[in-house]
Scaffold this motif. Structure first.
Motif, PDB file in Angstrom:
ATOM      1  N   ILE A  89       0.858  -1.173   0.000  1.00 44.12           N
ATOM      2  CA  ILE A  89       0.000   0.000   0.000  1.00 44.12           C
ATOM      3  C   ILE A  89       0.899   1.229   0.000  1.00 44.12           C
ATOM      4  O   ILE A  89       1.660   1.456   0.938  1.00 44.12           O
ATOM      5  CB  ILE A  89      -0.948  -0.004   1.211  1.00 44.12           C
ATOM      6  CG1 ILE A  89      -1.842  -1.250   1.186  1.00 44.12           C
ATOM      7  CG2 ILE A  89      -1.795   1.265   1.228  1.00 44.12           C
ATOM      8  CD1 ILE A  89      -2.694  -1.406  -0.055  1.00 44.12           C
ATOM      9  N   LEU A  90       0.797   2.038  -1.036  1.00 45.76           N
ATOM     10  CA  LEU A  90       1.699   3.173  -1.204  1.00 45.76           C
ATOM     11  C   LEU A  90       1.283   4.373  -0.363  1.00 45.76           C
ATOM     12  O   LEU A  90       2.128   5.137   0.104  1.00 45.76           O
ATOM     13  CB  LEU A  90       1.769   3.562  -2.678  1.00 45.76           C
ATOM     14  CG  LEU A  90       2.271   2.446  -3.611  1.00 45.76           C
ATOM     15  CD1 LEU A  90       2.105   2.845  -5.063  1.00 45.76           C
ATOM     16  CD2 LEU A  90       3.727   2.109  -3.313  1.00 45.76           C
ATOM     17  N   ASN A  91      -0.010   4.562  -0.197  1.00 46.98           N
ATOM     18  CA  ASN A  91      -0.543   5.612   0.671  1.00 46.98           C
ATOM     19  C   ASN A  91      -1.811   5.070   1.303  1.00 46.98           C
ATOM     20  O   ASN A  91      -2.802   4.822   0.621  1.00 46.98           O
ATOM     21  CB  ASN A  91      -0.836   6.887  -0.120  1.00 46.98           C
ATOM     22  CG  ASN A  91      -1.362   8.027   0.757  1.00 46.98           C
ATOM     23  OD1 ASN A  91      -2.278   7.858   1.560  1.00 46.98           O
ATOM     24  ND2 ASN A  91      -0.776   9.203   0.594  1.00 46.98           N
ATOM     25  N   GLU A  92      -1.777   4.895   2.606  1.00 49.77           N
ATOM     26  CA  GLU A  92      -2.900   4.255   3.284  1.00 49.77           C
ATOM     27  C   GLU A  92      -4.189   5.067   3.138  1.00 49.77           C
ATOM     28  O   GLU A  92      -5.269   4.504   2.985  1.00 49.77           O
ATOM     29  CB  GLU A  92      -2.554   4.082   4.761  1.00 49.77           C
ATOM     30  CG  GLU A  92      -3.622   3.341   5.553  1.00 49.77           C
ATOM     31  CD  GLU A  92      -3.274   3.243   7.027  1.00 49.77           C
ATOM     32  OE1 GLU A  92      -4.187   3.006   7.829  1.00 49.77           O
ATOM     33  OE2 GLU A  92      -2.081   3.421   7.362  1.00 49.77           O
ATOM     34  N   LYS A  93      -4.076   6.390   3.161  1.00 45.11           N
ATOM     35  CA  LYS A  93      -5.278   7.226   3.096  1.00 45.11           C
ATOM     36  C   LYS A  93      -5.907   7.216   1.710  1.00 45.11           C
ATOM     37  O   LYS A  93      -7.119   7.024   1.567  1.00 45.11           O
ATOM     38  CB  LYS A  93      -4.945   8.660   3.508  1.00 45.11           C
ATOM     39  CG  LYS A  93      -6.148   9.606   3.465  1.00 45.11           C
ATOM     40  CD  LYS A  93      -5.808  11.003   3.954  1.00 45.11           C
ATOM     41  CE  LYS A  93      -5.627  11.007   5.460  1.00 45.11           C
ATOM     42  NZ  LYS A  93      -5.448  12.399   5.985  1.00 45.11           N
ATOM     43  N   THR A  94      -5.093   7.411   0.668  1.00 45.11           N
ATOM     44  CA  THR A  94      -5.666   7.427  -0.681  1.00 45.11           C
ATOM     45  C   THR A  94      -6.154   6.040  -1.082  1.00 45.11           C
ATOM     46  O   THR A  94      -7.169   5.913  -1.782  1.00 45.11           O
ATOM     47  CB  THR A  94      -4.643   7.942  -1.708  1.00 45.11           C
ATOM     48  OG1 THR A  94      -3.481   7.106  -1.700  1.00 45.11           O
ATOM     49  CG2 THR A  94      -4.231   9.369  -1.395  1.00 45.11           C
ATOM     50  N   ALA A  95      -5.468   4.984  -0.646  1.00 51.11           N
ATOM     51  CA  ALA A  95      -5.915   3.623  -0.957  1.00 51.11           C
ATOM     52  C   ALA A  95      -7.255   3.341  -0.286  1.00 51.11           C
ATOM     53  O   ALA A  95      -8.174   2.802  -0.910  1.00 51.11           O
ATOM     54  CB  ALA A  95      -4.875   2.610  -0.507  1.00 51.11           C
ATOM     55  N   ARG A  96      -7.361   3.700   0.985  1.00 47.77           N
ATOM     56  CA  ARG A  96      -8.615   3.464   1.690  1.00 47.77           C
ATOM     57  C   ARG A  96      -9.746   4.290   1.063  1.00 47.77           C
ATOM     58  O   ARG A  96     -10.886   3.825   0.949  1.00 47.77           O
ATOM     59  CB  ARG A  96      -8.459   3.796   3.170  1.00 47.77           C
ATOM     60  CG  ARG A  96      -9.717   3.487   3.994  1.00 47.77           C
ATOM     61  CD  ARG A  96      -9.485   3.622   5.479  1.00 47.77           C
ATOM     62  NE  ARG A  96      -8.767   2.463   6.006  1.00 47.77           N
ATOM     63  CZ  ARG A  96      -7.530   2.499   6.465  1.00 47.77           C
ATOM     64  NH1 ARG A  96      -6.852   3.626   6.459  1.00 47.77           N
ATOM     65  NH2 ARG A  96      -6.963   1.400   6.929  1.00 47.77           N
ATOM     66  N   SER A  97      -9.426   5.502   0.644  1.00 50.27           N
ATOM     67  CA  SER A  97     -10.427   6.337  -0.003  1.00 50.27           C
ATOM     68  C   SER A  97     -10.933   5.696  -1.287  1.00 50.27           C
ATOM     69  O   SER A  97     -12.138   5.748  -1.593  1.00 50.27           O
ATOM     70  CB  SER A  97      -9.834   7.720  -0.303  1.00 50.27           C
ATOM     71  OG  SER A  97     -10.771   8.546  -0.955  1.00 50.27           O
ATOM     72  N   GLN A  98     -10.029   5.077  -2.054  1.00 45.74           N
ATOM     73  CA  GLN A  98     -10.452   4.374  -3.259  1.00 45.74           C
ATOM     74  C   GLN A  98     -11.386   3.211  -2.930  1.00 45.74           C
ATOM     75  O   GLN A  98     -12.342   2.943  -3.662  1.00 45.74           O
ATOM     76  CB  GLN A  98      -9.230   3.872  -4.020  1.00 45.74           C
ATOM     77  CG  GLN A  98      -8.442   4.954  -4.720  1.00 45.74           C
ATOM     78  CD  GLN A  98      -9.266   5.658  -5.769  1.00 45.74           C
ATOM     79  OE1 GLN A  98      -9.662   5.059  -6.771  1.00 45.74           O
ATOM     80  NE2 GLN A  98      -9.549   6.920  -5.554  1.00 45.74           N
ATOM     81  N   CYS A  99     -11.097   2.533  -1.825  1.00 45.38           N
ATOM     82  CA  CYS A  99     -11.974   1.433  -1.406  1.00 45.38           C
ATOM     83  C   CYS A  99     -13.346   1.948  -0.999  1.00 45.38           C
ATOM     84  O   CYS A  99     -14.376   1.345  -1.324  1.00 45.38           O
ATOM     85  CB  CYS A  99     -11.328   0.660  -0.266  1.00 45.38           C
ATOM     86  SG  CYS A  99      -9.800  -0.178  -0.731  1.00 45.38           S
TER      87      CYS A  99
END
Length: 740
Positions: free
Chosen positions: A625-635
């Motif tokens: 996971i390269l950026n936890e916040k942007t990845a979670r936002s995509q989810c």
């Protein structure tokens, strides 16, 4: 020393330099670097570029759905105040939008009409309001003929698409006999309607010509291929075309290829000798860009008494215009998700006079798992088996069709962690049995899978004499956080804090990237940035006269062999490097996918049939996971997409002429804030060395995969009513609800 680095993924990247970095940027939930610009209105979207002497365009659509245009009468339109031109070049106008990754423009010639409101002309005036009035005054005359509008009536006319990246058909064993021999079977038809991407920003293009050629400021996802499409449409050399797409207000696939407003603006700007901006209305976005196709899917599952699958079939039909290659690959995840030695997966295209169908977020998985994961739920019920356990028993050891190993795969861990966090052991076990007053309560589960892909991408990285790092690539940020993620990769590799890294995107003058699509953006463009920065590290090591493997970079300093030197002392007049990533043998040697699991609680009103999603837990594994916040936002976004697909979203076509009846956000119902509960999203630690040197996999489309099926399974669990026709609107539930 060469300043270029190229990597073809022919072997696993067992070691990543990101693990050696000490800057502390990778994986962190950093705020998006473009966020302050956007909330302050300082990030220019394509409609916001200001030019002197700007004219405004409004598209004119065909008034019939099939036939031939004989004349475009602009007499009344040209008499209106401020009107400059009615542009209607039939040899240049696009019949429909382009698809992503193609280098040629879509089929042209606006003389022939294939769907209602197909763009055929552009009204240009001094103001938008004047152009809108002129467009309404244009009279389009033609010779209408009968079209094809009834999908169900044309099922037996479906043709099989050509082989491509996605196989349209696979077959092994004898599924028909296996279904006869199975102890327990499911054999059913699921249907999904057409959908619209409904991005906040409409399609828009501003065209301006100068001595060097055309510059188009457009809202597009794939700059490199879009440039080629635009050049092809206008008969130009690609070197004469520049596309700028620095900020895109959402796309979800609808902006992968150029659309009619881009070509029309360019023609008008050339003809008038002044810049022309064309912004589609919301209705035109619905009428004349792309839609996700409707589907009809037959799922067959055959298992033994222990729940082990031996037969799995997924036969789907979707619709598209004549001569279009795209089909909705509903069975794409079925190829590898579950075991079963007897298999049949097919796709067919029903040719119709409805607007173009094309890629929309997670093409294939988004609708295919709406059927497959509900069929798995039905099978679990027939077996008297926990739906989570059924899925775990049917996870294959190797790809059941290709007979090759999987890359990193935490499918079991996603199911188990999700069940634990959600409290799956306390679920409602008897459909329709749990209620609070007039609210029926149900719980559902579904698996998620989204194929991972690596695409060719390039980037340049440059260290300035002042010690700043500049990254350039024509990759786009469509709200996914690309600016931030590429900054984190570059800053980690070169040991620079976030405020000393500048990322420039979305300009065809920069090195060509894969673009935003297919969930390959971060992995592909990020890998090219990684390689460019790796080459810069080597150059710094040479300046410091040390082994690159022993070089540590942190806070603008180079550390090696008991020495600590500011990188500004090593850079001189500046250093530059170019990175290029290419897919290779690992894409063939291992089946690569992200995985996940959704757990959902719904409440269904026993009186009205209203469905409310009350609780949600989702667990994903998608490599690093390269950026936890942007990845979670995509989810989050993917889950909301899935809830919309399950409960509210459907394009409605008039059966007489195929026109979209609900072509705006008042009538096409996407979920709003009040429809969505707090979403619990977990990202499991994982590395996938077969994916790319970052060891990361795509996550933007993984979130939607299976989400809608979890809702549908929960609705059944709450009510005892099985609905196989999406969306699950209350009219489909009412007659089967238990008495109050």
């Amino acid at each position: 020393m060469s300043n270029s680095a190229t990597l073809k993924m022919d072997a696993a990247a067992e070691h990543s330099l990101l693990d050696d970095g000490v800057q502390g940027l990778i994986g962190q939930p950093l705020d998006r670097v473009d966020g302050p610009k956007k909330v302050a209105g300082k990030a220019p979207y394509s409609a916001e570029y200001a030019f002197d002497n700007l004219a405004y365009g409004v598209l004119v659509g065909a008034p019939f759905a099939r036939g031939r245009i004989t004349a475009i009468d602009d007499t009344a339109a040209m008499s209106l105040p401020g009107v400059l031109a009615i542009v209607s070049d039939p040899d240049k106008f696009l019949r429909n939008s382009g698809q992503g990754g193609q280098n040629e423009a879509p089929v042209q010639n606006a003389h022939e009409v294939f769907y209602m409101h197909q763009p055929v002309a552009l009204a240009v005036a001094e103001t938008f309001e004047q152009a809108r009035a002129a467009a309404a005054a244009v009279v389009v005359r033609g010779e209408p003929i009968d079209g094809e509008y009834d999908f169900e009536a044309r099922l037996d006319t479906a043709d099989t698409p050509d082989d491509g990246v996605i196989p349209p058909a696979t077959s092994q064993g004898d599924i028909d006999q296996a279904m006869v021999d199975a102890a327990v079977t499911v054999d059913g038809i699921w249907t999904t309607p057409g959908q619209n991407s409904a991005a906040m920003e409409p399609h828009v293009s501003t065209a301006i010509w100068d001595d060097d050629g055309l510059t188009l400021y457009g809202a597009y996802q794939m700059v490199a291929s879009d440039r080629m499409q635009l050049a092809d449409a206008l008969g130009l050399d690609p070197e004469q075309v520049r596309i700028v797409s620095a900020y895109v207000g959402g796309g979800f696939g609808s902006k992968l290829g150029i659309s009619s407003e881009a070509v029309a603006s360019a023609i008008a700007a050339k003809q008038l000798g002044r810049p022309v901006k064309t912004v589609m209305t919301r209705q035109q976005v619905f009428d004349a860009t792309i839609r996700r196709s409707n589907t009809r899917q037959r799922i067959r599952l055959g298992a033994d008494e222990n729940g082990v699958l031996h037969a799995i079939g997924h036969e789907s039909l979707s619709s598209n215009l004549p001569d279009e290659d795209f089909f909705e690959p509903a069975g794409i995840a079925t190829h590898f998700l579950y075991r079963g030695e007897h298999r049949r997966i097919t796709h067919g295209i029903v040719r119709m006079n409805r607007m173009l169908s094309g890629s929309m977020r997670a093409p294939g998985e988004a609708v295919g798992l709406l059927a497959l994961e509900c069929a798995m739920d039905e099978l679990a019920e027939k077996l008297g088996l926990d739906p989570v356990e059924l899925r775990k028993r049917n996870i294959p050891d190797i790809d059941p069709e290709k007979q090759i190993p999987y890359s990193a795969r935490k499918q079991v861990e996603c199911l188990e962690e999700g069940a634990k966090r959600f409290g799956w052991d306390r679920r409602n076990r008897t459909p329709g049995a749990m209620r609070e007053g007039e609210w029926l309560i149900g719980h559902g589960v579904a698996a998620a899978a989204r194929t991972n892909q690596l695409m060719q991408s390039e980037a340049v990285a440059r260290l300035t004499p002042e010690g700043r790092l500049v990254v350039e690539t024509d990759m786009t940020d469509i709200g996914t956080g690309t600016y931030t993620v590429l900054m984190q990769i570059a800053g980690e590799m070169l040991g620079l804090p976030a405020d000393r890294v500048d990322v420039h995107l979305g300009d065809s003058r920069f090195p060509p990237a894969a673009g935003s699509g297919g969930s390959w953006g971060a992995g592909s463009s990020g890998s090219s940035v990684y390689l460019a920065c790796r080459k810069l590290r080597e150059q710094l090591a040479e300046k410091l006269d040390c082994d690159p493997a022993k070089l540590t970079l942190k806070d603008g300093e180079a550390i090696a062999d008991n020495r600590r030197v500011a990188i500004t002392d090593l850079i001189g007049d500046g250093l530059e490097a170019h990175g290029r990533i290419e897919p290779g043998k690992t894409s063939e040697s291992h089946t690569q996918s992200g995985y996940g699991a959704h757990f959902c609680e719904v409440r269904v009103n026993a009186v009205t049939g209203e469905v409310r999603v009350a609780r949600w837990t989702a667990v994903y594994a998608a490599g690093r996971i390269l950026n936890e916040k942007t990845a979670r936002s995509q989810c989050y976004g993917g889950i909301i997409f899935g809830i919309g697909a399950a409960l509210t979203e459907a394009l409605v076509h008039d059966p007489r002429d195929g026109r979209i009846v609900n072509h705006d956000l008042a009538e096409y119902h996407v979920p709003v804030h009040a429809d969505i509960p707090q979403l619990d999203v977990v990202l499991l630690p994982e590395r996938d060395p077969y994916a790319n040197p970052l060891q990361a996999k795509g996550i933007g489309e993984l979130g939607i995969a299976g989400a809608g099926a979890a809702v549908a399974n929960a609705v059944y669990n709450a009510t005892g009513v099985r609905v196989r026709d999406y969306p699950l609107t209350l009219d489909k539930l009412l007659s089967g609800l238990p008495p109050v």
